[in-house]
Design a protein around this motif. Structure first.
Motif, PDB file in Angstrom:
ATOM      1  N   ILE A  71     138.145  47.316  75.392  1.00 30.08           N
ATOM      2  CA  ILE A  71     138.692  45.965  75.540  1.00 30.08           C
ATOM      3  C   ILE A  71     138.451  45.531  76.984  1.00 30.08           C
ATOM      4  O   ILE A  71     139.076  46.047  77.909  1.00 30.08           O
ATOM      5  N   PRO A  72     137.534  44.578  77.191  1.00 32.82           N
ATOM      6  CA  PRO A  72     137.173  44.181  78.554  1.00 32.82           C
ATOM      7  C   PRO A  72     138.100  43.111  79.135  1.00 32.82           C
ATOM      8  O   PRO A  72     137.682  42.011  79.452  1.00 32.82           O
ATOM      9  N   CYS A  73     139.385  43.433  79.244  1.00 25.48           N
ATOM     10  CA  CYS A  73     140.315  42.518  79.904  1.00 25.48           C
ATOM     11  C   CYS A  73     140.878  43.256  81.114  1.00 25.48           C
ATOM     12  O   CYS A  73     140.645  44.454  81.284  1.00 25.48           O
ATOM     13  N   SER A  74     141.644  42.556  81.924  1.00 26.92           N
ATOM     14  CA  SER A  74     142.211  43.234  83.089  1.00 26.92           C
ATOM     15  C   SER A  74     143.265  44.234  82.641  1.00 26.92           C
ATOM     16  O   SER A  74     143.947  44.045  81.624  1.00 26.92           O
ATOM     17  N   GLU A  75     143.369  45.295  83.384  1.00 27.64           N
ATOM     18  CA  GLU A  75     144.355  46.331  83.078  1.00 27.64           C
ATOM     19  C   GLU A  75     145.774  45.751  83.121  1.00 27.64           C
ATOM     20  O   GLU A  75     146.617  46.079  82.287  1.00 27.64           O
ATOM     21  N   GLU A  76     146.020  44.846  84.057  1.00 26.50           N
ATOM     22  CA  GLU A  76     147.342  44.235  84.188  1.00 26.50           C
ATOM     23  C   GLU A  76     147.706  43.418  82.951  1.00 26.50           C
ATOM     24  O   GLU A  76     148.834  43.474  82.472  1.00 26.50           O
ATOM     25  N   SER A  77     146.740  42.664  82.422  1.00 26.99           N
ATOM     26  CA  SER A  77     146.984  41.875  81.215  1.00 26.99           C
ATOM     27  C   SER A  77     147.294  42.778  80.032  1.00 26.99           C
ATOM     28  O   SER A  77     148.200  42.512  79.240  1.00 26.99           O
ATOM     29  N   PHE A  78     146.537  43.854  79.906  1.00 21.87           N
ATOM     30  CA  PHE A  78     146.738  44.782  78.801  1.00 21.87           C
ATOM     31  C   PHE A  78     148.110  45.445  78.895  1.00 21.87           C
ATOM     32  O   PHE A  78     148.833  45.553  77.902  1.00 21.87           O
TER      33      PHE A  78
END
Length: 88
Positions: A71-78
């Motif tokens: 999942i190529p989203c920011s770690e913070e968002s996840f």
């Protein structure tokens, strides 16, 4: 002899850290550097998580070079999303 026990203990701990508990799956998250997370399968049914997966599919397709769901989203968002799902 003591060195063999230490190595055996550290190798078995490493093996345990790679195991995925029943009812969970591994996802790799991050925009450039990917971090491994183990999440409950139940997250896959949540609309917010499904939206995240849809966005990742639209933007990046279904390439999963890490051998697991990427999942190529920011770690913070996840982490924010999974924290919300854990409370729900």
């Amino acid at each position: 002899m003591a060195i063999h026990k230490i190595l055996r203990r550290s190798l078995s701990a490493e093996k345990r850290s790679n195991e995925v508990p029943k009812g969970h799956l591994v996802v790799y998250v991050g925009e450039s550097e990917k971090k491994r997370f183990v999440i409950p399968l139940s997250y896959l049914n949540h609309p917010s998580f499904q939206e995240l997966l849809s966005q990742a599919e639209e933007e990046f397709g279904f390439r999963h070079p890490m051998g697991g769901l990427t999942i190529p989203c920011s770690e913070e968002s996840f982490i924010g999303l999974t924290s919300h799902l854990r409370k729900a």
